[in-house]
Write a protein that holds these residues in place. Structure first.
Motif, PDB file in Angstrom:
ATOM      1  N   ALA A  68      25.794  15.023  19.674  1.00 43.15           N
ATOM      2  CA  ALA A  68      26.817  15.200  18.638  1.00 43.15           C
ATOM      3  C   ALA A  68      26.203  15.086  17.244  1.00 43.15           C
ATOM      4  CB  ALA A  68      27.921  14.166  18.819  1.00 43.15           C
ATOM      5  N   LEU A  69      25.256  14.181  17.073  1.00 43.94           N
ATOM      6  CA  LEU A  69      24.588  14.070  15.773  1.00 43.94           C
ATOM      7  C   LEU A  69      23.789  15.330  15.436  1.00 43.94           C
ATOM      8  CD1 LEU A  69      23.289  10.390  15.652  1.00 43.94           C
ATOM      9  CD2 LEU A  69      25.095  11.402  14.288  1.00 43.94           C
ATOM     10  N   CYS A  70      23.117  15.884  16.441  1.00 47.26           N
ATOM     11  CA  CYS A  70      22.364  17.123  16.213  1.00 47.26           C
ATOM     12  C   CYS A  70      23.309  18.271  15.867  1.00 47.26           C
ATOM     13  CB  CYS A  70      21.536  17.471  17.437  1.00 47.26           C
ATOM     14  SG  CYS A  70      20.175  16.344  17.726  1.00 47.26           S
ATOM     15  N   LEU A  71      24.421  18.359  16.587  1.00 42.15           N
ATOM     16  CA  LEU A  71      25.397  19.407  16.307  1.00 42.15           C
ATOM     17  C   LEU A  71      26.005  19.232  14.915  1.00 42.15           C
ATOM     18  CD1 LEU A  71      26.730  21.874  17.577  1.00 42.15           C
ATOM     19  CD2 LEU A  71      28.508  20.366  18.463  1.00 42.15           C
ATOM     20  N   LEU A  72      26.254  18.002  14.524  1.00 43.24           N
ATOM     21  CA  LEU A  72      26.770  17.748  13.182  1.00 43.24           C
ATOM     22  C   LEU A  72      25.758  18.153  12.118  1.00 43.24           C
ATOM     23  CD1 LEU A  72      28.931  16.517  11.303  1.00 43.24           C
ATOM     24  CD2 LEU A  72      27.772  14.329  11.599  1.00 43.24           C
ATOM     25  N   ALA A  73      24.485  17.865  12.368  1.00 38.44           N
ATOM     26  CA  ALA A  73      23.450  18.252  11.397  1.00 38.44           C
ATOM     27  C   ALA A  73      23.360  19.772  11.282  1.00 38.44           C
ATOM     28  CB  ALA A  73      22.106  17.670  11.827  1.00 38.44           C
ATOM     29  N   GLN A  76      26.415  20.990   9.317  1.00 36.65           N
ATOM     30  CA  GLN A  76      26.279  20.739   7.884  1.00 36.65           C
ATOM     31  C   GLN A  76      25.265  21.686   7.251  1.00 36.65           C
ATOM     32  OE1 GLN A  76      27.946  18.388   5.904  1.00 36.65           O
ATOM     33  NE2 GLN A  76      29.273  18.291   7.702  1.00 36.65           N
ATOM     34  N   THR A  77      24.233  22.030   7.993  1.00 32.02           N
ATOM     35  CA  THR A  77      23.180  22.890   7.447  1.00 32.02           C
ATOM     36  C   THR A  77      23.646  24.339   7.330  1.00 32.02           C
ATOM     37  OG1 THR A  77      21.503  21.481   8.446  1.00 32.02           O
ATOM     38  CG2 THR A  77      20.801  23.685   7.787  1.00 32.02           C
ATOM     39  N   HIS A  79      26.860  25.548   7.756  1.00 33.43           N
ATOM     40  CA  HIS A  79      28.272  25.681   7.349  1.00 33.43           C
ATOM     41  C   HIS A  79      29.092  26.418   8.407  1.00 33.43           C
ATOM     42  CE1 HIS A  79      26.878  24.269   3.468  1.00 33.43           C
ATOM     43  NE2 HIS A  79      25.997  25.262   3.439  1.00 33.43           N
ATOM     44  N   TRP A  80      28.989  25.988   9.640  1.00 35.13           N
ATOM     45  CA  TRP A  80      29.719  26.606  10.721  1.00 35.13           C
ATOM     46  C   TRP A  80      31.187  26.196  10.742  1.00 35.13           C
ATOM     47  CZ3 TRP A  80      25.507  25.291  14.866  1.00 35.13           C
ATOM     48  CH2 TRP A  80      24.447  26.186  14.728  1.00 35.13           C
ATOM     49  N   GLY A  81      31.542  25.029  10.234  1.00 34.10           N
ATOM     50  CA  GLY A  81      32.914  24.581  10.204  1.00 34.10           C
ATOM     51  C   GLY A  81      33.397  23.980  11.506  1.00 34.10           C
ATOM     52  N   ILE A  82      32.508  23.508  12.345  1.00 31.95           N
ATOM     53  CA  ILE A  82      32.898  22.912  13.623  1.00 31.95           C
ATOM     54  C   ILE A  82      33.644  21.596  13.407  1.00 31.95           C
ATOM     55  CG2 ILE A  82      32.037  21.924  15.796  1.00 31.95           C
ATOM     56  CD1 ILE A  82      29.668  23.850  15.571  1.00 31.95           C
ATOM     57  N   PHE A  83      33.142  20.768  12.515  1.00 35.49           N
ATOM     58  CA  PHE A  83      33.742  19.453  12.259  1.00 35.49           C
ATOM     59  C   PHE A  83      34.613  19.444  11.020  1.00 35.49           C
ATOM     60  CE2 PHE A  83      29.868  18.598  14.721  1.00 35.49           C
ATOM     61  CZ  PHE A  83      30.395  17.831  15.737  1.00 35.49           C
ATOM     62  N   GLY A  84      35.095  20.570  10.602  1.00 34.40           N
ATOM     63  CA  GLY A  84      35.963  20.648   9.431  1.00 34.40           C
ATOM     64  C   GLY A  84      35.314  21.468   8.331  1.00 34.40           C
ATOM     65  N   PRO A  85      36.119  21.781   7.310  1.00 30.51           N
ATOM     66  CA  PRO A  85      35.604  22.662   6.238  1.00 30.51           C
ATOM     67  C   PRO A  85      34.532  22.016   5.389  1.00 30.51           C
ATOM     68  CG  PRO A  85      37.895  22.047   5.818  1.00 30.51           C
ATOM     69  CD  PRO A  85      37.492  21.448   7.109  1.00 30.51           C
TER      70      PRO A  85
END
Length: 85
Positions: A68-73, A76-77, A79-85
């Motif tokens: 999950a941390l890798c996916l979040l990184a 954020q890098t 700008h896919w918008g998976i975890f919000g805008p």
């Protein structure tokens, strides 16, 4: 000036003949702590099935957290918008 005498200061300075000698640490292998250190094993290698299952669950949770941390990184890098805008 120091309050120490010259003899006390001289005692703390190692001599040249002692420079090559390294003192090995003394290990006391007597007692219950030494016996348990040799017989203990990792949770995943345990003979107890409950401990083994708990170790597997903990390992899976840690892997999911890291994923999950890798996916979040990545989110954020790029700008896919998976975890919000």
């Amino acid at each position: 000036m120091s309050g120490k005498s010259a003899e006390k200061r001289r005692e703390k300075v190692p001599s040249k003949r002692d420079a090559g000698v390294v003192a090995a640490p003394v290990v006391d292998a007597v007692g219950p702590a030494a016996a348990t250190a040799e017989t203990s094993s990792a949770w995943l290698d345990s003979a107890d099935p409950r401990k083994r299952r708990l170790g597997q669950i903990v390992l899976a949770v840690v892997w999911l957290y890291v994923a999950a941390l890798c996916l979040l990184a990545l989110d954020q890098t790029f700008h896919w918008g998976i975890f919000g805008p």
